[in-house]
Design a protein around this motif. Structure first.
Motif, mmCIF file in Angstrom:
data_model
loop_
_atom_site.group_PDB
_atom_site.id
_atom_site.type_symbol
_atom_site.label_atom_id
_atom_site.label_comp_id
_atom_site.label_asym_id
_atom_site.label_seq_id
_atom_site.Cartn_x
_atom_site.Cartn_y
_atom_site.Cartn_z
ATOM 1 N N LYS A 105 -65.625 27.872 -40.107
ATOM 2 C CA LYS A 105 -66.679 28.826 -39.798
ATOM 3 C C LYS A 105 -67.586 28.283 -38.694
ATOM 4 C CE LYS A 105 -66.794 30.807 -44.480
ATOM 5 N NZ LYS A 105 -66.710 32.231 -44.141
ATOM 6 N N ASN A 106 -68.286 29.202 -38.041
ATOM 7 C CA ASN A 106 -69.254 28.792 -37.028
ATOM 8 C C ASN A 106 -70.612 28.553 -37.683
ATOM 9 O OD1 ASN A 106 -70.164 31.371 -37.585
ATOM 10 N ND2 ASN A 106 -69.537 32.235 -35.632
ATOM 11 N N GLU A 131 -69.580 32.525 -40.014
ATOM 12 C CA GLU A 131 -68.542 33.522 -39.739
ATOM 13 C C GLU A 131 -67.198 32.816 -39.558
ATOM 14 O OE1 GLU A 131 -71.452 36.581 -37.218
ATOM 15 O OE2 GLU A 131 -70.118 35.180 -36.187
ATOM 16 N N THR A 132 -66.182 33.335 -40.210
ATOM 17 C CA THR A 132 -64.876 32.695 -40.181
ATOM 18 C C THR A 132 -64.259 32.775 -38.788
ATOM 19 O OG1 THR A 132 -64.491 33.229 -42.523
ATOM 20 C CG2 THR A 132 -62.558 32.700 -41.185
ATOM 21 N N GLN A 133 -63.802 31.628 -38.284
ATOM 22 C CA GLN A 133 -63.138 31.540 -36.988
ATOM 23 C C GLN A 133 -61.645 31.257 -37.141
ATOM 24 O OE1 GLN A 133 -65.111 32.081 -34.116
ATOM 25 N NE2 GLN A 133 -66.573 32.599 -35.743
ATOM 26 N N SER A 179 -55.066 31.866 -37.419
ATOM 27 C CA SER A 179 -56.153 32.704 -36.909
ATOM 28 C C SER A 179 -56.999 33.214 -38.066
ATOM 29 C CB SER A 179 -55.587 33.863 -36.094
ATOM 30 O OG SER A 179 -54.699 34.637 -36.887
ATOM 31 N N LYS A 180 -58.123 33.839 -37.747
ATOM 32 C CA LYS A 180 -59.033 34.244 -38.814
ATOM 33 C C LYS A 180 -58.464 35.332 -39.706
ATOM 34 C CE LYS A 180 -61.730 37.347 -35.832
ATOM 35 N NZ LYS A 180 -63.089 37.626 -35.308
ATOM 36 N N ASP A 229 -62.751 27.015 -28.444
ATOM 37 C CA ASP A 229 -64.157 26.668 -28.303
ATOM 38 C C ASP A 229 -64.393 25.223 -28.749
ATOM 39 O OD1 ASP A 229 -67.072 27.412 -27.950
ATOM 40 O OD2 ASP A 229 -67.053 26.900 -30.072
ATOM 41 N N THR A 275 -65.604 24.723 -32.279
ATOM 42 C CA THR A 275 -64.555 24.942 -33.270
ATOM 43 C C THR A 275 -63.619 23.745 -33.329
ATOM 44 O OG1 THR A 275 -64.692 27.311 -32.782
ATOM 45 C CG2 THR A 275 -62.792 26.564 -34.052
#
Length: 317
Positions: free
Chosen positions: A216-217, A221-223, A245-246, A282, A285
């Motif tokens: 998560k960030n 929020e799930t990344q 992936s999310k 990112d 991440t």
């Protein structure tokens, strides 16, 4: 031979070039709206053997100048400067190197005192690139009582430092339950870069068979998602945790527990890991995925000192 006559320029008071006379110069068409002679608005006729003329191309404004057009989807800012694209975030200081790599190796250092006495010491790791060069170091910061009483379930703080021993990432794991029977108090790891500024979270997701985690960030929020194997053991082989992936459908990378040899696996808890991810992922991440390696190590591959002693006694009998 007759001498060529020269037509002098008309004199102008104050110097400089003269203005065009009324009606313009002879042979130069006059452009509408401009007094005197001007360059023609239409191209001259083509000469024999030359390609046909083309309409002129207007000059494009430079970025930052009046009239400059920002990229598609970017709203202009006052003064002509365009804002960064949506979702763009500055790289935390010290993590610039993560922008250039798509895989890292995490190698736990062997502690001789722990191997021979079973006394739990602070874990130390080296983080290397694909060429084997050390790029970061990780050192656990936990008190002696917590290490030896709580074992692998202990809460910990982990400092990840560069080669100049400057802390660039701080990991913190609180004391929580890791049983699937307690879904409201599962494992959690906070990733800060630098310390005090949260950039991501690793949360254990409820599952009765396969280990599952959510990357998560800072806004929770799930990344990405991580899915591990049902059995976290593989004699003479690697153990792979898939990074998805999310939505859980697309393979993005993986975290691999590498086989390090029979003796090292039995008598020590020094493990080797590899983590791979897209190079354009990112940076925050990537740092959070790196933190997930340490949480997975503690949960499944960090043997307690009592277990090490039992294995050594079995082999000596």
């Amino acid at each position: 031979m007759a001498e060529k006559s020269e037509m002098p320029y008309p004199e102008v008071s104050g110097g400089g070039y003269p203005t065009a006379p009324p009606g313009g110069y002879a042979g130069v068409p006059q452009q509408a709206g401009q007094p005197g002679g001007a360059y023609p608005s239409q191209p001259y006729p083509s000469q024999p053997g030359m390609p046909p003329p083309q309409a002129g191309i207007p000059m494009q404004p430079m970025p930052g100048q009046p009239g400059a057009v920002p990229p598609v989807g970017v709203q202009p800012m006052p003064g002509g400067a365009a804002p960064p694209p949506a979702g763009w975030a500055p790289c935390p200081p010290g993590l610039e190197y993560l922008q250039q790599v798509d895989q890292l190796l995490v190698k736990q250092k062997l502690e001789a005192v722990e191997a021979f006495t079973g006394f739990e010491t602070n874990n130390k790791y080296e983080i290397r690139n694909s060429l084997g060069q050390r790029v970061y170091m990780a050192v656990e910061d936990t008190c002696c009582c917590t290490r030896n009483c709580c074992g692998s379930a202990r809460p910990f703080d982990m400092k990840i430092m560069d080669n100049q021993k400057r802390e660039i990432i701080h990991l913190s794991r609180p004391l929580r339950c890791r049983s699937c029977w307690c879904p409201c108090c599962l494992q959690k790891l906070t990733v800060e870069a630098p310390k005090g500024q949260t950039v991501g979270l690793v949360r254990q997701a409820w599952s009765c068979c396969h280990p599952r985690y959510n990357i998560k960030n800072a806004e929770d929020e799930t990344q990405l998602r991580i899915k591990g194997p049902c059995f976290q053991c593989n004699m003479c082989g690697d153990i792979e945790f898939e990074v998805l992936s999310k939505d859980g459908e697309t393979f993005v990378g993986q975290i691999t527990k590498q086989w390090s040899g029979l003796a090292k696996e039995i008598f020590t808890d020094a493990d080797n890991f590899g983590v791979s991810f897209p190079i354009d992922l990112d940076t925050k991440t990537k740092a959070t995925l790196l933190g997930a390696v340490f949480l997975i190590d503690f949960m499944y591959f960090e043997h307690d000192s009592k277990d090490v002693k039992k294995e050594a006694k079995k082999l000596s009998d």
